[in-house]
Design an enzyme around this catalytic site. Structure first.
Site, mmCIF file in Angstrom:
data_model
loop_
_atom_site.group_PDB
_atom_site.id
_atom_site.type_symbol
_atom_site.label_atom_id
_atom_site.label_comp_id
_atom_site.label_asym_id
_atom_site.label_seq_id
_atom_site.Cartn_x
_atom_site.Cartn_y
_atom_site.Cartn_z
ATOM 1 N N ARG A 1 0.871 -1.080 0.280
ATOM 2 C CA ARG A 1 0.401 0.287 -0.564
ATOM 3 C C ARG A 1 1.356 1.297 -0.569
ATOM 4 O O ARG A 1 1.026 1.900 1.408
ATOM 5 C CB ARG A 1 -0.917 -0.033 1.294
ATOM 6 C CG ARG A 1 -1.527 -1.049 1.598
ATOM 7 C CD ARG A 1 -2.407 -1.212 2.905
ATOM 8 N NE ARG A 1 -3.218 -2.086 2.438
ATOM 9 C CZ ARG A 1 -2.353 -3.370 3.345
ATOM 10 N NH1 ARG A 1 -1.770 -3.419 4.106
ATOM 11 N NH2 ARG A 1 -3.003 -4.457 3.292
ATOM 12 N N ASP B 1 1.987 -10.053 4.956
ATOM 13 C CA ASP B 1 0.659 -9.203 5.328
ATOM 14 C C ASP B 1 -0.744 -10.828 4.740
ATOM 15 O O ASP B 1 -1.103 -10.037 5.840
ATOM 16 C CB ASP B 1 0.791 -8.486 3.973
ATOM 17 C CG ASP B 1 0.430 -7.572 4.001
ATOM 18 O OD1 ASP B 1 0.903 -6.353 5.049
ATOM 19 O OD2 ASP B 1 -0.777 -6.892 3.274
ATOM 20 N N THR B 2 0.329 -11.913 4.000
ATOM 21 C CA THR B 2 -1.196 -12.498 4.259
ATOM 22 C C THR B 2 -1.865 -13.165 4.653
ATOM 23 O O THR B 2 -3.083 -13.095 6.174
ATOM 24 C CB THR B 2 -0.199 -13.805 3.036
ATOM 25 O OG1 THR B 2 0.211 -14.055 3.909
ATOM 26 C CG2 THR B 2 -0.019 -13.339 1.934
ATOM 27 N N CYS C 1 -0.297 -22.313 -2.837
ATOM 28 C CA CYS C 1 0.654 -21.479 -1.611
ATOM 29 C C CYS C 1 2.057 -22.192 -0.678
ATOM 30 O O CYS C 1 1.911 -23.465 0.053
ATOM 31 C CB CYS C 1 -0.202 -21.404 -0.190
ATOM 32 S SG CYS C 1 0.757 -19.939 1.048
ATOM 33 N N LEU C 2 2.995 -21.665 -0.701
ATOM 34 C CA LEU C 2 4.139 -22.537 0.273
ATOM 35 C C LEU C 2 3.654 -21.696 1.489
ATOM 36 O O LEU C 2 4.113 -23.638 2.421
ATOM 37 C CB LEU C 2 5.197 -22.274 -0.650
ATOM 38 C CG LEU C 2 6.951 -22.480 -0.488
ATOM 39 C CD1 LEU C 2 6.724 -24.040 -0.389
ATOM 40 C CD2 LEU C 2 7.700 -22.011 -1.213
ATOM 41 N N GLY C 3 3.001 -20.823 1.887
ATOM 42 C CA GLY C 3 3.481 -21.316 2.734
ATOM 43 C C GLY C 3 2.158 -21.735 3.628
ATOM 44 O O GLY C 3 1.642 -21.038 5.063
#
Ligand code: HEM
Ligand code: SF4
Lengths: 386, 68
Positions: free
Chosen positions: A158, A229-230, A336-338
């Site tokens: 942002r 941020d996710t 998603c790897l995480g």
């Protein structure tokens, strides 16, 4: 609040807007400064795009201030799997389990700091520091510098500027700072290797070759932005929902065993990462609409996750849903790897919060305002009895 | 009532979402990378329900159940 010319409030919950798009323009041309291309909202089209990486490339999928393709996000198969083979074990459930008790302690420290106040901004007090500290420790970046790193990722996600050109410029400038931070960490780990990610990357081989320093930077850059941020946005969305739905909130307090299923259902319903981007490599079609080689395709995960053509009772938030194959973490090779790390952080966060704060609500007068794309709620002011 | 059940997990389709082995740990397990494996292809009756749940929640439709 930000309203469009048509008076649609873009900061509110997006599910109705998704439905409108599915019903009236499921494959839609979009033309604005952020993206020119096609947006798809039906579950069927979304999965077609995600499952066919040869036709829908992810090179050029993200413009987040990087100077080279992000690894593995912007790498297409078959190259992609070489990097995933290296990265998957580092992010696997077994590795993540080792971080659970320290994460639990961290959540409790964050709650300790606010519990006696009977009020907090959940976003800044819990949702932002939690994943940042977990991630920085795991990755090998100094936790004391958390505020600086949060500012850097915000500068990308942002940018604090007025228009698109300034935003691009600000992102590129912030990107340079992120590369510098990573480069500094690489130098340090080369001298003093530990068991963190950066040290392991420096030591790792792909196809018998050491990763280059640029590879390590390109992996690091993506992780830095994907890991912070996710999870923050997911926690924000979940707490905003629960603060407004006391019956479901009470259920999590009374039956903590229901938290994993509730978490999956809220990931489906909220889809905190609302969408991903692909670029068509050849002329093709989606739901009968032509897509030209080179077109960008915006893939709406949130809409796919609430598409009544695919889901039973799509618009009902149901913690008892038997079948929930949501794609909040994407799908296909770039899953998603995480996701295992993220699920652990979210579950532990929800468990500890509901143990310590058994009844909470939005501060009177507050309407949650969701940011677009990555759906965080910066004004998530909560109150509870002490 | 079904008599016997076999499960197959297509390792090509599997993308390691981990839903199967989290929801039905007696039927599926994780490899070192977080991708799914079948514990035993023949599923005993008391685990049929679990196997269906694990298979039904795979976002990649990588698991097939064969009942006979
Ligand atoms: C709840 C939190 C999270 C959500 C909802 C989420 C969502 C996603 C989605 C939708 C994608 C697919 C992108 C695409 O297909 O273009 C993705 C990819 C990725 N995520 Fe996450 N993510 C989360 C947390 C994390 C965390 C904590 C990390 C790292 C520590 C991470 C690292 C990555 C990486 C490296 C990729 C790229 C994988 C590839 O291209 O093979 N994510 N994530
Ligand atoms: S749920 Fe599906 S994709 Fe996930 S590990 Fe199991 S088989 Fe693989």
């Amino acid at each position: 609040m930000s309203d469009t010319d048509d008076g649609i409030d873009l900061t509110g919950p997006p599910q109705e807007m998704y439905k409108f798009l599915r019903d009236h323009m499921p494959v839609m041309a979009v033309e604005h400064e952020m993206m020119t291309g096609t947006s798809v909202t039906l579950h069927a089209d979304v999965t077609t795009v995600l499952q066919n990486a040869d036709i829908f490339s992810s090179l050029g999928a993200a413009e987040i201030g990087q100077v080279r393709p992000l690894i593995p996000l912007e790498i297409d198969p078959p190259e992609h799997s070489k990097y995933r083979k290296l990265l998957d074990p580092l992010c696997a459930p077994r590795r993540v389990a080792l971080l659970e008790s320290s994460t639990r302690a961290l959540v409790n420290d964050l709650i300790d700091a606010v519990i006696d106040d009977g009020a907090c901004n959940f976003h800044t007090s819990v949702a932002e520091p939690l994943p940042s500290q977990v991630f920085l420790t795991m990755f090998g970046l100094p936790v004391e510098r958390t505020p600086e790193f949060i500012e850097l990722k915000d500068g990308i996600i942002r940018p604090p500027v007025e228009n698109f050109d300034e935003a691009t410029e600000f992102r590129n400038m912030t990107g340079q700072k992120i590369y510098a931070v990573l480069q500094e960490a690489i130098e340090e780990k080369k001298a003093n290797p530990t068991d963190d990610f950066i040290s392991q990357f420096l030591d790792a081989e792909v196809d018998g070759h050491r990763l280059s320093e640029n590879d390590v930077l390109d992996i690091g850059y993506l992780f830095f932005l994907a890991g912070l941020d996710t999870v923050t946005a997911s926690l924000d969305c979940m707490l905003a929902y629960l603060a407004q739905n006391p019956t479901e909130q009470k259920r999590l307090v009374d039956s903590p065993d229901d938290i994993p299923a509730a978490m999956e259902e809220l990931l489906r319903w909220e889809s905190p990462v609302a969408g991903v981007i692909r670029v068509a490599t050849q002329d093709t079609e989606l739901s009968g609409c032509p897509i030209q080689a080179g077109d960008k395709v915006s893939v709406n995960l949130g809409s796919a996750n609430t598409d009544e053509r695919f889901w039973t009772d799509a618009d009902k938030v149901d913690f008892d849903r038997e079948i929930n194959k949501h794609i909040a973490f994407g799908g296909g090779v770039h899953r998603c790897l995480g996701s295992h790390l993220a699920r652990m952080e979210l579950r532990v966060g929800l468990e500890e919060w509901h143990k310590r704060v058994p009844s909470y609500e939005l501060k009177p007068g507050i309407t949650p305002e969701y940011t677009m794309g990555l759906r965080s709620v910066d004004n998530l002011e909560l109150v509870w009895r002490t | 009532m079904t008599q016997s059940m076999r499960v197959q997990l297509d390792r090509e389709r599997c993308q390691g979402h981990g839903r199967c082995y989290v929801l039905a740990p007696a039927v599926f397990e994780s490899d070192d990378d977080g991708y799914g494996l079948v514990v035993s292809a023949d599923v005993p009756p008391e685990l049929h329900e679990a196997a269906r749940k694990g298979a039904g929640n795979c976002p990649e439709d990588a698991i097939t159940i064969i009942e006979s």
